[in-house]
Write a protein that holds these residues in place. Structure first.
Motif, PDB file in Angstrom:
ATOM      1  N   SER A  47      -3.826   9.159   8.838  1.00 24.91           N
ATOM      2  CA  SER A  47      -4.074   8.844  10.256  1.00 24.91           C
ATOM      3  C   SER A  47      -3.626   9.980  11.167  1.00 24.91           C
ATOM      4  CB  SER A  47      -3.355   7.547  10.615  1.00 24.91           C
ATOM      5  OG  SER A  47      -1.982   7.703  10.393  1.00 24.91           O
ATOM      6  N   LEU A  76      -1.107   6.778   3.418  1.00 27.54           N
ATOM      7  CA  LEU A  76      -1.871   6.251   4.547  1.00 27.54           C
ATOM      8  C   LEU A  76      -1.473   6.947   5.842  1.00 27.54           C
ATOM      9  CD1 LEU A  76      -2.020   2.413   3.783  1.00 27.54           C
ATOM     10  CD2 LEU A  76      -3.834   4.110   3.550  1.00 27.54           C
ATOM     11  N   PRO A  96       0.841  -1.214   0.000  1.00 25.02           N
ATOM     12  CA  PRO A  96       0.000   0.000   0.000  1.00 25.02           C
ATOM     13  C   PRO A  96       0.871   1.257   0.000  1.00 25.02           C
ATOM     14  CG  PRO A  96       0.070  -0.985   2.189  1.00 25.02           C
ATOM     15  CD  PRO A  96       0.946  -1.824   1.317  1.00 25.02           C
TER      16      PRO A  96
END
Lengths: 196, 219
Positions: free
Chosen positions: A196, A192, A187
């Motif tokens: 977060s 990502l 990924p």
């Protein structure tokens, strides 16, 4: 009652005897068919006993085909129904099937060990075959053949190594596919992390 | 009627023959290659689920494609969770419901092939003319004989003529020439009849279907 009809055909120096067994009764019968040819024929029945008979189970109200081949010229009668009997409860199919190898892959814990063991086995066989191949003089080749236990043994080894090769290629194939998927599955960690 | 398509050796074209024959016989094709399924995957429960007791054989038959197919799962975990000997009963259930089942057996003669042969009324041996394939095919035929699955014919794949296979096996031999169409059809889950209805291979498949029908007809 079980009746037998036969048909013979001569092809390339071999007589093929096709047998049709018809059972008009509702219960299954085991029929024994004997070749009347001389020689009786072997290709198959491989399971024929000394008397060259075929044992065939004919279900109730059914027709079952069987047959054999022989080098003998066609002659009549080519085969004879010697007797029929009620099927006995032999150590039936279930026992035969249970005696075969388990196709299920081993569990993961012993999986890698099993794979290692298979690699080692293959390697040993390949080395043995390579040793035979490396013999370039007549005495060396004779010795190599003797070491392996004769021509038939080398042939068997050769066949086994061909299978090894196929299995190894399959493993390599699978490994490549998995590696490719591993790469594709990576990924975008940066993106990502920002999420977060 | 249950017909097992066996071979012993991998890569000889069993799956393609089984699939095409199922199409020609209007039968359910059962992909019984528990560890290495290669017929097209479809959605829904598969043979792994059935053999692990998670689905019934009938609900796993997918009727959406050109051939009714009971597909096989493709995961190692699924293959591990199976009970291969339960295959006999699964095949009987499918044949009871759909009348005809053609089973694509795995390479090698393990319990899964044995269970398929035990349930089968007849079998078809697929081989090439290579020596290793022929000796595996002879072993497969031996097991079929022990388990009372009559040999309908030997398919000599990727060959233009069957050579001495008929004599060696004592059974009819049908040669299937190498065909681009059949390979393409199988890859896309189509049948040869759909993409090459007049081809030579299509005619041979029909010939095989006729042999099967003739040898396993009941009185």
């Amino acid at each position: 009652m079980v009746t037998l009809t036969t048909r013979t055909r001569r092809e390339r120096g071999v007589t093929l005897v096709a047998c049709r067994l018809r059972n008009d009764a509702p219960e299954p019968r085991v029929a024994r068919v004997a070749s009347q040819m001389e020689p009786p024929g072997t290709a198959p029945p491989r399971h024929a006993g000394e008397d060259a008979t075929l044992r065939v189970t004919v279900p109730g109200n059914a027709v079952v085909g069987t047959g054999f081949a022989t080098p003998a010229e066609p002659s009549e009668p080519s085969a004879r129904l010697i007797e029929t009997e009620r099927p006995t409860e032999e150590p039936g199919d279930a026992a035969v099937v249970a005696g075969l190898s388990d196709p299920r892959p081993p569990s993961t814990e012993d999986g890698s060990l099993a794979l290692e063991a298979r690699f080692a086995d293959s390697e040993a066989r390949i080395e043995r075959l390579a040793a035979v191949a490396a013999a370039t003089t007549v005495p060396a080749a004779t010795r190599a053949l003797d070491d392996e236990g004769g021509l038939a043994a080398v042939e068997a080894l050769n066949e086994q190594v061909a299978k090894d090769r196929e299995r190894l290629l399959a493993v390599a194939d699978r490994a490549l596919t998995l590696a490719g998927r591993a790469e594709a599955a990576e990924p975008p960690m940066d993106a990502l992390e920002r999420l977060s | 009627m249950i017909l097992a398509v066996i071979g012993g050796k991998g890569g000889v074209g069993k799956s393609t023959v089984a699939f095409e024959l199922a199409a020609a016989l209007d039968a359910v094709c059962v992909d019984a290659d528990l560890g290495m399924a290669d017929l097209p995957a479809r959605r829904g429960p598969d043979l792994h689920d059935v053999l692990a007791g998670r689905a019934t054989p009938i609900e796993a038959v997918d009727e959406s494609g050109p051939v009714d197919l009971l597909p096989c799962g493709r995961t190692l975990a699924g293959a591990r969770g199976c009970e291969p000997t339960a295959l006999s009963e699964v095949l009987e259930r499918v044949a009871a419901e759909y009348d005809r089942a053609v089973v694509d057996c795995p390479a090698g003669l393990g319990r899964d092939s044995g269970a398929a042969l035990a349930a089968a009324d007849a079998c078809l041996v697929v081989t090439t003319r290579e020596r290793a394939a022929l000796s595996d095919a002879l072993r497969a035929r031996e097991l079929a004989r022990t388990l009372d699955a009559g040999l309908v014919a030997v398919v000599v794949n990727f060959a233009s003529d069957p050579g001495d296979v008929r004599e060696r096996f004592g059974a009819p031999a049908v040669a299937l020439p190498e065909s681009v169409a059949i390979a393409r059809a199988a890859r896309h889950g189509l049948t040869l009849g759909e993409i090459a209805p007049d081809g030579a291979v299509t005619a041979r498949i029909d010939e095989l279907a006729t042999l099967v029908q003739r040898s396993v007809s009941s009185v």
